[in-house]
Design an enzyme around this catalytic site. Structure first.
Site, PDB file in Angstrom:
ATOM      1  N   HIS A 161      28.855  46.952  41.710  1.00 33.05           N
ATOM      2  CA  HIS A 161      28.711  45.699  40.958  1.00 33.05           C
ATOM      3  C   HIS A 161      28.046  44.603  41.790  1.00 33.05           C
ATOM      4  O   HIS A 161      28.133  43.428  41.443  1.00 33.05           O
ATOM      5  CB  HIS A 161      30.078  45.226  40.440  1.00 33.05           C
ATOM      6  CG  HIS A 161      30.615  46.082  39.324  1.00 33.05           C
ATOM      7  ND1 HIS A 161      31.921  46.031  38.880  1.00 33.05           N
ATOM      8  CD2 HIS A 161      30.007  47.021  38.545  1.00 33.05           C
ATOM      9  CE1 HIS A 161      32.090  46.899  37.891  1.00 33.05           C
ATOM     10  NE2 HIS A 161      30.947  47.515  37.674  1.00 33.05           N
ATOM     11  N   ARG A 191      35.072  31.388  44.616  1.00 34.92           N
ATOM     12  CA  ARG A 191      35.364  32.787  44.974  1.00 34.92           C
ATOM     13  C   ARG A 191      34.769  33.140  46.337  1.00 34.92           C
ATOM     14  O   ARG A 191      35.382  33.867  47.118  1.00 34.92           O
ATOM     15  CB  ARG A 191      34.820  33.738  43.894  1.00 34.92           C
ATOM     16  CG  ARG A 191      35.627  33.652  42.603  1.00 34.92           C
ATOM     17  CD  ARG A 191      35.078  34.592  41.554  1.00 34.92           C
ATOM     18  NE  ARG A 191      35.116  35.984  41.966  1.00 34.92           N
ATOM     19  CZ  ARG A 191      34.381  36.954  41.409  1.00 34.92           C
ATOM     20  NH1 ARG A 191      33.544  36.664  40.425  1.00 34.92           N
ATOM     21  NH2 ARG A 191      34.481  38.195  41.831  1.00 34.92           N
ATOM     22  N   ASN A 232      34.201  46.209  43.705  1.00 32.38           N
ATOM     23  CA  ASN A 232      34.444  44.893  44.288  1.00 32.38           C
ATOM     24  C   ASN A 232      33.171  44.298  44.877  1.00 32.38           C
ATOM     25  O   ASN A 232      32.351  45.018  45.442  1.00 32.38           O
ATOM     26  CB  ASN A 232      35.527  44.984  45.378  1.00 32.38           C
ATOM     27  CG  ASN A 232      36.834  45.486  44.812  1.00 32.38           C
ATOM     28  OD1 ASN A 232      37.024  45.494  43.596  1.00 32.38           O
ATOM     29  ND2 ASN A 232      37.741  45.918  45.663  1.00 32.38           N
ATOM     30  N   THR A 238      42.232  50.027  40.318  1.00 35.97           N
ATOM     31  CA  THR A 238      41.305  49.675  39.229  1.00 35.97           C
ATOM     32  C   THR A 238      41.904  50.051  37.886  1.00 35.97           C
ATOM     33  O   THR A 238      42.582  51.074  37.772  1.00 35.97           O
ATOM     34  CB  THR A 238      39.930  50.360  39.401  1.00 35.97           C
ATOM     35  OG1 THR A 238      39.107  50.020  38.267  1.00 35.97           O
ATOM     36  CG2 THR A 238      40.018  51.876  39.523  1.00 35.97           C
ATOM     37  N   ASP A 240      33.392  41.731  47.074  1.00 35.52           N
ATOM     38  CA  ASP A 240      33.880  40.869  48.165  1.00 35.52           C
ATOM     39  C   ASP A 240      33.447  41.294  49.568  1.00 35.52           C
ATOM     40  O   ASP A 240      33.699  40.576  50.544  1.00 35.52           O
ATOM     41  CB  ASP A 240      35.421  40.770  48.104  1.00 35.52           C
ATOM     42  CG  ASP A 240      36.114  42.136  48.158  1.00 35.52           C
ATOM     43  OD1 ASP A 240      35.605  43.063  48.800  1.00 35.52           O
ATOM     44  OD2 ASP A 240      37.198  42.258  47.542  1.00 35.52           O
TER      45      ASP A 240
HETATM   46  P1  OAD Z   1      41.309  44.750  37.337  1.00 37.56           P
HETATM   47  O1  OAD Z   1      41.771  43.358  37.588  1.00 37.56           O
HETATM   48  O2  OAD Z   1      40.947  45.128  35.952  1.00 37.56           O
HETATM   49  O3  OAD Z   1      42.434  45.777  37.826  1.00 37.56           O
HETATM   50  C1  OAD Z   1      43.057  45.670  39.047  1.00 37.56           C
HETATM   51  C2  OAD Z   1      44.033  46.813  39.162  1.00 37.56           C
HETATM   52  O4  OAD Z   1      44.593  46.787  40.458  1.00 37.56           O
HETATM   53  C3  OAD Z   1      45.184  46.769  38.174  1.00 37.56           C
HETATM   54  O5  OAD Z   1      45.298  48.028  37.540  1.00 37.56           O
HETATM   55  C4  OAD Z   1      46.408  46.470  39.048  1.00 37.56           C
HETATM   56  O6  OAD Z   1      47.581  47.106  38.561  1.00 37.56           O
HETATM   57  C5  OAD Z   1      45.981  47.082  40.372  1.00 37.56           C
HETATM   58  N1  OAD Z   1      46.604  46.497  41.577  1.00 37.56           N
HETATM   59  C6  OAD Z   1      47.081  45.264  41.779  1.00 37.56           C
HETATM   60  N2  OAD Z   1      47.524  45.119  43.038  1.00 37.56           N
HETATM   61  C7  OAD Z   1      47.329  46.302  43.651  1.00 37.56           C
HETATM   62  C8  OAD Z   1      47.560  46.799  44.971  1.00 37.56           C
HETATM   63  N3  OAD Z   1      48.095  46.037  45.924  1.00 37.56           N
HETATM   64  N4  OAD Z   1      47.217  48.080  45.256  1.00 37.56           N
HETATM   65  C9  OAD Z   1      46.673  48.887  44.297  1.00 37.56           C
HETATM   66  N5  OAD Z   1      46.432  48.460  43.042  1.00 37.56           N
HETATM   67  C10 OAD Z   1      46.745  47.198  42.719  1.00 37.56           C
HETATM   68  O7  OAD Z   1      40.105  45.031  38.361  1.00 37.56           O
HETATM   69  P2  OAD Z   1      38.970  46.136  38.282  1.00 37.56           P
HETATM   70  O8  OAD Z   1      39.455  47.399  37.687  1.00 37.56           O
HETATM   71  O9  OAD Z   1      38.360  46.174  39.618  1.00 37.56           O
HETATM   72  O10 OAD Z   1      33.438  43.397  36.870  1.00 37.56           O
HETATM   73  O11 OAD Z   1      37.951  45.481  37.288  1.00 37.56           O
HETATM   74  C11 OAD Z   1      36.724  46.114  37.074  1.00 37.56           C
HETATM   75  C12 OAD Z   1      35.666  45.099  36.831  1.00 37.56           C
HETATM   76  O12 OAD Z   1      36.040  44.214  35.790  1.00 37.56           O
HETATM   77  C13 OAD Z   1      35.375  44.175  38.012  1.00 37.56           C
HETATM   78  O13 OAD Z   1      34.474  44.747  38.935  1.00 37.56           O
HETATM   79  C14 OAD Z   1      34.754  43.008  37.331  1.00 37.56           C
HETATM   80  C15 OAD Z   1      35.738  42.863  36.219  1.00 37.56           C
HETATM   81  O14 OAD Z   1      35.335  42.139  35.137  1.00 37.56           O
HETATM   82  C16 OAD Z   1      32.505  42.487  36.640  1.00 37.56           C
HETATM   83  O15 OAD Z   1      32.673  41.310  36.864  1.00 37.56           O
HETATM   84  C17 OAD Z   1      31.245  43.092  36.116  1.00 37.56           C
END
Ligand code: OAD
Length: 252
Positions: free
Chosen positions: A121, A72, A104, A193, A106
């Protein structure tokens, strides 16, 4: 699809707001080539979350966890901030009170130039000594096999991120509470998210409870969509630059 009418409405709200909270997740970095967690090609579709992102998983097999993080880190190092990250930098420059909370790890918001920002995070670009809690930039460590990564003193290091079962960075939690305590948040943008964590849901709903506008920007609306004033079903990089133009025009 997002209509002109929707963009116009949200653009006008944005242009009129003095206090804006932005919450981002993996989706905003998707257009930089970084996989999401729960999307079709997301990490959690292929990997077991508790094996790779929990203190228990790390204790059981630190080498495996570091192997995954090293991959990653390489992806993140090769990536560049995209139009969505850059639009938020521009928005911050135009709005009197702006706070960005990203889930994020990153570092792309920081690289794009966001300032009042909390990586709630943690960061994949840092590691922490398991013995002393000292923080290292990964540039100062050897992120190469054989894993696990060790500090220059030979101690076991771990990624300086928040894993499942751990609490988010306290300074971020306090900053958000202060932000809410000080005054009404006029707008909250939830971008890319799924809003799985209770604190994300709490911040979003707190905005609504205090008459602020809650906007979701996501090609796939989430469970928070029902509570939003507007849902823009689009990629962040496609619609954020246009929205921020409303603010730029109004402040020239
Ligand atoms: P997710 O992978 O759960 O969600 C990503 C979201 O981004 C989804 O709802 C997609 O529909 C949306 N998406 C995809 N492409 C997109 C784009 N180009 N523009 C806008 N939206 C888009 O990721 P997170 O919600 O960030 O935590 O996940 C939260 C946490 O769960 C992360 O920080 C991580 C993970 O497990 C830990 O590792 C503690």
């Amino acid at each position: 699809m997002v209509s002109e009418k929707q963009l116009n409405r949200v653009g006008k709200w944005l242009a009129g707001a003095k206090r804006i909270l932005v919450i981002t997740g993996a989706g905003i970095s998707a257009e930089s080539g970084i996989p999401t967690f729960r999307g079709a090609d997301g990490y959690w579709k292929k990997h077991d979350v508790m094996t790779l992102a929990s203190p228990e998983g790390f204790a059981a097999n630190p080498a495996l966890v570091w192997e995954w993080y090293a991959e990653r880190i390489a992806t993140v190092r090769a990536a560049e901030p995209n139009a969505g990250h850059r639009a938020l930098v521009e928005l911050e420059r135009r709005v009197p009170e702006f706070i960005l909370l990203t889930q994020n790890v990153d570092g792309l918001h920081r690289r794009a130039g966001s300032q009042n920002m909390h990586e709630i995070h943690g960061s994949i670009l840092r590691a922490r000594c398991m013995e002393t809690d000292k923080i290292y930039s990964i540039d100062d460590l050897n992120i190469e096999p054989p894993f696990p990564v060790r500090t220059p003193e030979g101690n076991l290091a771990r990624p300086d991120v928040v894993w499942f079962g751990e609490i988010i960075k306290m300074d971020a939690m306090e900053a958000v509470d202060q932000y809410f305590d000080a005054d009404k948040v006029e707008m909250c943008l939830m971008i890319g998210t799924t809003g799985m964590f209770p604190y994300i849901q709490r911040w979003a709903l707190q905005t609504r409870q205090r008459d602020g506008k809650l906007i979701e920007i996501n090609p796939e609306p989430t469970m928070l969509a029902d509570f939003c004033n507007e849902v823009l079903e689009c990629n962040a990089g496609d619609c954020l630059p246009g929205l921020v133009e409303y603010v730029s025009k109004s402040t020239y």
